[in-house]
Write an enzyme that holds these catalytic residues in place. Structure first.
Site, PDB file in Angstrom:
ATOM      1  N   SER A 142       0.851  -1.182   0.000  1.00 41.19           N
ATOM      2  CA  SER A 142       0.000   0.000   0.000  1.00 41.19           C
ATOM      3  C   SER A 142       0.885   1.230   0.000  1.00 41.19           C
ATOM      4  CB  SER A 142      -0.885   0.015   1.250  1.00 41.19           C
ATOM      5  OG  SER A 142      -1.548   1.252   1.351  1.00 41.19           O
ATOM      6  N   TYR A 166      -0.690  -1.106  10.826  1.00 40.58           N
ATOM      7  CA  TYR A 166      -0.914  -1.419   9.405  1.00 40.58           C
ATOM      8  C   TYR A 166       0.095  -0.730   8.478  1.00 40.58           C
ATOM      9  CZ  TYR A 166      -3.224  -1.841   4.861  1.00 40.58           C
ATOM     10  OH  TYR A 166      -3.501  -2.112   3.536  1.00 40.58           O
TER      11      TYR A 166
HETATM   12  N1  LIG Z   1      -8.721  -1.828   0.264  1.00 38.64           N
HETATM   13  C1  LIG Z   1      -7.805  -0.886   0.107  1.00 38.64           C
HETATM   14  O1  LIG Z   1      -8.106   0.319  -0.006  1.00 38.64           O
HETATM   15  C2  LIG Z   1      -6.359  -1.250   0.055  1.00 38.64           C
HETATM   16  C3  LIG Z   1      -5.424  -0.212  -0.126  1.00 38.64           C
HETATM   17  C4  LIG Z   1      -4.081  -0.519  -0.201  1.00 38.64           C
HETATM   18  C5  LIG Z   1      -3.667  -1.835  -0.108  1.00 38.64           C
HETATM   19  N2  LIG Z   1      -4.587  -2.835   0.102  1.00 38.64           N
HETATM   20  C6  LIG Z   1      -4.079  -4.204   0.191  1.00 38.64           C
HETATM   21  O2  LIG Z   1      -4.752  -5.015  -0.751  1.00 38.64           O
HETATM   22  C7  LIG Z   1      -4.818  -6.369  -0.250  1.00 38.64           C
HETATM   23  C8  LIG Z   1      -6.256  -6.880  -0.265  1.00 38.64           C
HETATM   24  O3  LIG Z   1      -7.021  -6.071   0.607  1.00 38.64           O
HETATM   25  P1  LIG Z   1      -8.614  -5.988   0.544  1.00 38.64           P
HETATM   26  O4  LIG Z   1      -8.930  -4.545   0.626  1.00 38.64           O
HETATM   27  O5  LIG Z   1      -9.151  -6.797  -0.551  1.00 38.64           O
HETATM   28  O6  LIG Z   1      -8.986  -6.624   1.970  1.00 38.64           O
HETATM   29  P2  LIG Z   1     -10.161  -7.614   2.435  1.00 38.64           P
HETATM   30  O7  LIG Z   1     -11.380  -7.435   1.602  1.00 38.64           O
HETATM   31  O8  LIG Z   1     -10.240  -7.432   3.910  1.00 38.64           O
HETATM   32  O9  LIG Z   1      -9.548  -9.051   2.093  1.00 38.64           O
HETATM   33  C9  LIG Z   1      -8.428  -9.517   2.781  1.00 38.64           C
HETATM   34  C10 LIG Z   1      -8.241 -10.972   2.435  1.00 38.64           C
HETATM   35  O10 LIG Z   1      -7.121 -11.476   3.207  1.00 38.64           O
HETATM   36  C11 LIG Z   1      -7.558 -12.654   3.842  1.00 38.64           C
HETATM   37  N3  LIG Z   1      -6.770 -12.953   5.042  1.00 38.64           N
HETATM   38  C12 LIG Z   1      -6.599 -12.197   6.160  1.00 38.64           C
HETATM   39  N4  LIG Z   1      -5.840 -12.852   7.044  1.00 38.64           N
HETATM   40  C13 LIG Z   1      -5.530 -14.053   6.478  1.00 38.64           C
HETATM   41  C14 LIG Z   1      -4.798 -15.180   6.894  1.00 38.64           C
HETATM   42  N5  LIG Z   1      -4.209 -15.235   8.102  1.00 38.64           N
HETATM   43  N6  LIG Z   1      -4.652 -16.228   6.053  1.00 38.64           N
HETATM   44  C15 LIG Z   1      -5.241 -16.197   4.835  1.00 38.64           C
HETATM   45  N7  LIG Z   1      -5.987 -15.172   4.382  1.00 38.64           N
HETATM   46  C16 LIG Z   1      -6.123 -14.117   5.216  1.00 38.64           C
HETATM   47  C17 LIG Z   1      -9.026 -12.428   4.158  1.00 38.64           C
HETATM   48  O11 LIG Z   1      -9.664 -13.653   4.440  1.00 38.64           O
HETATM   49  P3  LIG Z   1     -10.964 -13.752   5.432  1.00 38.64           P
HETATM   50  O12 LIG Z   1     -12.166 -13.469   4.588  1.00 38.64           O
HETATM   51  O13 LIG Z   1     -10.874 -15.165   5.933  1.00 38.64           O
HETATM   52  O14 LIG Z   1     -10.753 -12.730   6.525  1.00 38.64           O
HETATM   53  C18 LIG Z   1      -9.450 -11.825   2.813  1.00 38.64           C
HETATM   54  O15 LIG Z   1      -9.618 -12.843   1.862  1.00 38.64           O
HETATM   55  C19 LIG Z   1      -4.203  -6.326   1.147  1.00 38.64           C
HETATM   56  O16 LIG Z   1      -2.833  -6.695   1.078  1.00 38.64           O
HETATM   57  C20 LIG Z   1      -4.333  -4.862   1.533  1.00 38.64           C
HETATM   58  O17 LIG Z   1      -3.395  -4.478   2.507  1.00 38.64           O
HETATM   59  C21 LIG Z   1      -5.915  -2.564   0.182  1.00 38.64           C
END
Ligand SMILES: NC(=O)c1ccc[n+]([C@@H]2O[C@H](COP(=O)([O-])OP(=O)(O)OC[C@H]3O[C@@H](n4cnc5c(N)ncnc54)[C@H](OP(=O)(O)O)[C@@H]3O)[C@@H](O)[C@H]2O)c1
Length: 243
Positions: A142, A166
């Protein structure tokens, strides 16, 4: 060995990870849907298959050695190798996260998933990636992990809320990624870091302004780099992100 390109996406049951799986599957690839919850994983695999994608479930908790080893064995048995690993799974650890108030346990939990989890999965998958002719590793980070942006000069506006677990976990992940790039510099593995932008997902209570499909685009781009493509760089859709 399968002739299709084989990819594994961690945290692919929802959000950006699901859309990365959909995007890679739309290329005709075989995509492992890494997810820790059986029901959520199977629901995602079914949805992807209904869309014509060659998806398969990979039980995977990135914080659990046995789970990660079993995931590597599953992919080896199914495909004999891995071409693309997308380390996408992450947690925020919950907000607010002011440094003066934080519970140290929150920091440990977030680092365990966002940093050590990536190391654990990468090391388990490396023997399979080494069998690929064009291996790629994409680490979803991020821009909140960018020290340049966090230092908030006029040219580089500070991003994200104050978040002492984070945001530094993503800085840590960026630094770890560069250590892999250095160690594996003599190989054909391209390792890059991506930022999806501010995306509406569970991670931020759906406050993001981009769709998960838009957030997935940078990962798909880095997963499909040509053999002479970049390595050891940090990208968002608009271009390179300063470390
Ligand atoms: N959303 C944003 O604005 C944003 C911005 C910058 C970067 N990111 C990055 O993009 C990536 C995806 O984020 P997202 O926004 O799609 O988040 P999200 O909707 O919360 O999804 C996160 C995923 O990670 C899984 N996860 C968490 N802990 C885990 C574990 N111990 N083992 C296996 N899976 C696990 C969750 O599974 P469960 O369903 O089981 O919890 C879910 O499938 C992340 O690396 C995040 O930091 C996101």
């Amino acid at each position: 060995m399968s002739e299709r390109t084989i990819a594994l996406v961690t945290g692919a049951n929802k959000g950006i990870g699901y859309e990365i799986a959909a995007g890679l599957g739309a290329l005709g690839w075989s995509v492992g849907v890494g997810a820790r919850d059986d029901q959520r994983r199977e629901a995602a695999v079914e949805r992807l298959r209904a869309a014509g994608i060659d998806a398969f479930g990979v039980p995977l908790d990135v914080t659990d050695d046995a789970s990660v080893s079993a995931a590597a064995r599953l992919i080896e048995a199914r495909a004999g190798r891995l071409d693309v690993l997308v380390n996408n799974a992450a947690i925020t650890g919950g907000m607010p996260q002011e440094p003066t108030q934080v519970d140290p346990a929150t920091i440990r939990t977030v680092v365990e998933t966002n940093v050590i989890g990536v190391i654990r999965v990468t090391n388990a998958m490396l023997p399979l990636l080494r069998r690929s002719t064009s291996p790629r590793i994409v680490n979803m980070s991020s821009s909140v992990g960018s020290l340049t942006r966090q230092s908030g000069t006029a040219a580089e506006l500070t991003t994200g809320p104050v978040a002492v677990a984070y945001a530094p976990s993503k800085t840590f992940l960026n630094a770890v990624s560069l250590q892999y790039v250095r160690e594996l510099s003599g190989t054909n593995i391209l390792i890059n870091v991506g930022c999806p932008g501010y995306v509406a997902t569970d991670l931020n209570g759906f406050r993001g302004v981009r769709t998960p499909a838009q957030g997935a685009e940078i990962a798909v781009k880095l997963a499909t780099l040509p053999d002479d493509g970049p390595t050891g760089r940090f990208f968002e859709d608009a271009g390179e992100v300063p470390w």
